[in-house]
Design a protein around this motif. Structure first.
Motif, PDB file in Angstrom:
ATOM      1  N   HIS A  72       0.846  -1.204   0.000  1.00 43.13           N
ATOM      2  CA  HIS A  72       0.000   0.000   0.000  1.00 43.13           C
ATOM      3  C   HIS A  72       0.872   1.242   0.000  1.00 43.13           C
ATOM      4  O   HIS A  72       2.057   1.182   0.359  1.00 43.13           O
ATOM      5  CB  HIS A  72      -0.905   0.012   1.234  1.00 43.13           C
ATOM      6  CG  HIS A  72      -0.151   0.010   2.539  1.00 43.13           C
ATOM      7  ND1 HIS A  72       0.128   1.163   3.234  1.00 43.13           N
ATOM      8  CD2 HIS A  72       0.417  -0.986   3.261  1.00 43.13           C
ATOM      9  CE1 HIS A  72       0.811   0.864   4.326  1.00 43.13           C
ATOM     10  NE2 HIS A  72       1.009  -0.442   4.368  1.00 43.13           N
ATOM     11  N   ASP A  83       6.817   1.789   5.499  1.00 42.86           N
ATOM     12  CA  ASP A  83       5.633   0.959   5.730  1.00 42.86           C
ATOM     13  C   ASP A  83       4.652   1.129   4.579  1.00 42.86           C
ATOM     14  O   ASP A  83       3.950   2.139   4.510  1.00 42.86           O
ATOM     15  CB  ASP A  83       4.986   1.343   7.068  1.00 42.86           C
ATOM     16  CG  ASP A  83       3.760   0.499   7.392  1.00 42.86           C
ATOM     17  OD1 ASP A  83       3.271  -0.206   6.493  1.00 42.86           O
ATOM     18  OD2 ASP A  83       3.294   0.561   8.536  1.00 42.86           O
ATOM     19  N   GLY A  84       4.591   0.160   3.712  1.00 36.92           N
ATOM     20  CA  GLY A  84       3.725   0.210   2.537  1.00 36.92           C
ATOM     21  C   GLY A  84       4.527   0.442   1.269  1.00 36.92           C
ATOM     22  O   GLY A  84       4.715  -0.482   0.470  1.00 36.92           O
ATOM     23  N   GLU A 118      -3.945   1.636   6.165  1.00 34.17           N
ATOM     24  CA  GLU A 118      -3.724   2.029   7.562  1.00 34.17           C
ATOM     25  C   GLU A 118      -5.006   2.448   8.280  1.00 34.17           C
ATOM     26  O   GLU A 118      -5.060   2.445   9.505  1.00 34.17           O
ATOM     27  CB  GLU A 118      -2.701   3.170   7.640  1.00 34.17           C
ATOM     28  CG  GLU A 118      -1.322   2.815   7.076  1.00 34.17           C
ATOM     29  CD  GLU A 118      -0.535   1.856   7.961  1.00 34.17           C
ATOM     30  OE1 GLU A 118      -1.071   1.379   8.981  1.00 34.17           O
ATOM     31  OE2 GLU A 118       0.621   1.573   7.622  1.00 34.17           O
ATOM     32  N   HIS A 183       7.257  -6.316   3.083  1.00 32.82           N
ATOM     33  CA  HIS A 183       6.991  -5.237   4.045  1.00 32.82           C
ATOM     34  C   HIS A 183       8.204  -5.039   4.937  1.00 32.82           C
ATOM     35  O   HIS A 183       8.908  -5.994   5.248  1.00 32.82           O
ATOM     36  CB  HIS A 183       5.780  -5.633   4.907  1.00 32.82           C
ATOM     37  CG  HIS A 183       5.047  -4.475   5.481  1.00 32.82           C
ATOM     38  ND1 HIS A 183       5.459  -3.835   6.626  1.00 32.82           N
ATOM     39  CD2 HIS A 183       3.938  -3.830   5.063  1.00 32.82           C
ATOM     40  CE1 HIS A 183       4.612  -2.848   6.878  1.00 32.82           C
ATOM     41  NE2 HIS A 183       3.678  -2.811   5.953  1.00 32.82           N
ATOM     42  N   HIS A 351      -2.062  -6.727   7.844  1.00 34.75           N
ATOM     43  CA  HIS A 351      -1.651  -6.431   6.464  1.00 34.75           C
ATOM     44  C   HIS A 351      -2.739  -6.910   5.503  1.00 34.75           C
ATOM     45  O   HIS A 351      -3.490  -7.823   5.816  1.00 34.75           O
ATOM     46  CB  HIS A 351      -0.348  -7.167   6.128  1.00 34.75           C
ATOM     47  CG  HIS A 351       0.808  -6.782   7.001  1.00 34.75           C
ATOM     48  ND1 HIS A 351       1.463  -5.585   6.852  1.00 34.75           N
ATOM     49  CD2 HIS A 351       1.396  -7.415   8.050  1.00 34.75           C
ATOM     50  CE1 HIS A 351       2.424  -5.507   7.760  1.00 34.75           C
ATOM     51  NE2 HIS A 351       2.408  -6.605   8.505  1.00 34.75           N
TER      52      HIS A 351
HETATM   53 ZN   LIG Z   1       1.892  -1.556   6.019  1.00 37.18          ZN
END
Ligand SMILES: [Zn+2]
Length: 403
Positions: A72, A83-84, A118, A183, A351
């Motif tokens: 993401h 993160d993503g 998120e 990730h 996730h």
């Molecule tokens: Zn994430």
């Protein structure tokens, strides 16, 4: 640096943190970047009914579903760079590597970007994958509101999408034969293992609950203590009780978001809304913690003088334990590990791969070492060499899966 092309989008220069709410201007810019990357590689770009993006190398069908990787691009508020985005950028880089190797996949290969993983804006995490798989009812999703009071229905319509198209999408779902999400690790297990890349074993059961404490707004100077109906007091008690209850049960509980209304420094609030996030290896322990807090607050509110009016507790999301497909994760560990199989690690973070796994899509995760273990913060980090090792591991895994 792998994430360089995204470095300025949604970055708060004051803190160095990222604010990339779903459907915000930053999100739209990130989507444009994704479309550009797909176009540059001659991939077939599709946006599904729930706003998730897909870039296909080859044409997937129900009969010939693809191997998909991705993650993401949205972030928590004041989140980190990795993160993503690391999963999406690595997906494109791994695809380049496969092409450079002259790999001719026997099935289509896809890069995915899931919408609103998120849940920073509307409170429900993994919104795109939950809607896609039918885990979240579209009527409920469309009615969720952001801090400005806009509903998801308003927000997606404003971005030119059709709100009533949201919901389970079997056509898209059947295109995914296997899903692998890379990730950044949210912990330090790989540091202890001394390895750059690991494989996901399971995702802890986790949920979010909204506590609305209602009271009576009044003057901070002229209202006697005994006459107050102050919702901030039971809210404060709940935060402390959550900490104690979590420690007693060996789980974790966090209140990271609170909305105080009307929010005057010189007035008793009328409403305090707080979001409790609770997770742990043992589902029953997490459930028990939430039940105890709801019960305790009910008692406090009913009995405590000046404590507040009443509390209402609503479950906003719940994800049971997800055990990733065992043969698939062992295969990944073998392929991604080189001479010694990559370590297999449990995680406390949710996730999209977990949502897909729950819906029956064979899914797996690769984690890239995070030296401090910190995430959901501007301090989130991974070394360039480890990110590159992640791309190679992902390419090896895709090559193995699409042979
Ligand atoms: Zn994430």
């Amino acid at each position: 640096m792998l994430l360089e092309p995204l470095a300025r989008i949604g970055r708060d220069p004051a803190t160095g943190g990222y604010v990339r709410d779903a459907w915000s201007a930053a999100d739209m810019e990130l989507r444009e970047w994704f479309a550009g990357e797909a176009g540059r590689r001659g991939l077939d770009l599709r946006e599904d009914r729930n706003g998730n993006l897909w870039a296909w190398w080859g044409s997937p069908s129900r009969e010939r579903p693809g191997v998909v990787t991705g993650s993401h691009l949205d972030s928590v508020r004041q989140g980190g760079a990795y993160d993503g985005p690391l999963g999406v950028v690595s997906a494109f880089a791994a695809l380049d590597l496969l092409r450079g190797r002259g790999t001719e996949p026997s099935v289509p290969v896809g890069v995915a970007c899931f919408t609103d993983e998120e849940g920073a804006r509307f409170g429900v995490p993994c919104m795109g994958s939950r809607l896609l798989t039918g885990a979240l009812e579209p009527g409920r999703a469309l009615a969720l509101t952001d801090d400005a009071g806009d509903t998801l229905a308003d927000v997606v319509a404003e971005q030119g999408r059709e709100p009533h198209a949201l919901g389970r999408d079997d056509e898209t779902l059947t295109m995914i034969g296997t899903f692998v999400e890379l990730h950044v690790e949210q912990g330090r297990a790989l540091v202890h293992e001394g390895r750059p890349v690991g494989v996901g074993q399971a995702i802890w059961p986790h949920g979010r609950w909204r506590f609305d404490f209602r009271g009576r707004a009044d003057h901070a100077g002229t209202t006697r203590l005994a006459d107050r109906d102050d919702p901030m007091v039971p809210f404060a008690r709940m935060v402390l009780a959550a900490r104690t209850a979590a420690a007693e049960r060996g789980v974790v509980a966090t209140v990271g978001k609170v909305r105080v209304s009307p929010g005057n420094a010189n007035a008793i609030p009328g409403l305090v809304s707080a979001w409790l996030d609770a997770r742990g290896a043992d589902e029953a322990a997490v459930r028990d913690l939430v039940a105890e807090l709801a019960r305790a607050e009910g008692d406090v509110v009913a009995g405590g003088p000046g404590a507040g009016g009443r509390v209402e507790v609503r479950e906003e999301s719940w994800t049971p334990v997800v055990d990733f497909d065992v043969p698939l994760r062992e295969r990944l560990a073998r392929v991604a590990g080189g001479d010694t199989p990559a370590p297999i690690l449990p995680t406390g973070a949710g996730h999209d791969a977990g949502i897909l796994a729950t819906a029956g899509v064979p899914s797996a995760m690769l984690f890239v070492r995070n030296p401090t273990g910190v995430s959901h913060s501007p301090h989130e980090h991974a070394e360039q060499a480890d990110c590159e090792a992640g791309v190679v591991a992902l390419a090896d895994v895709l090559e193995d899966l699409c042979r």
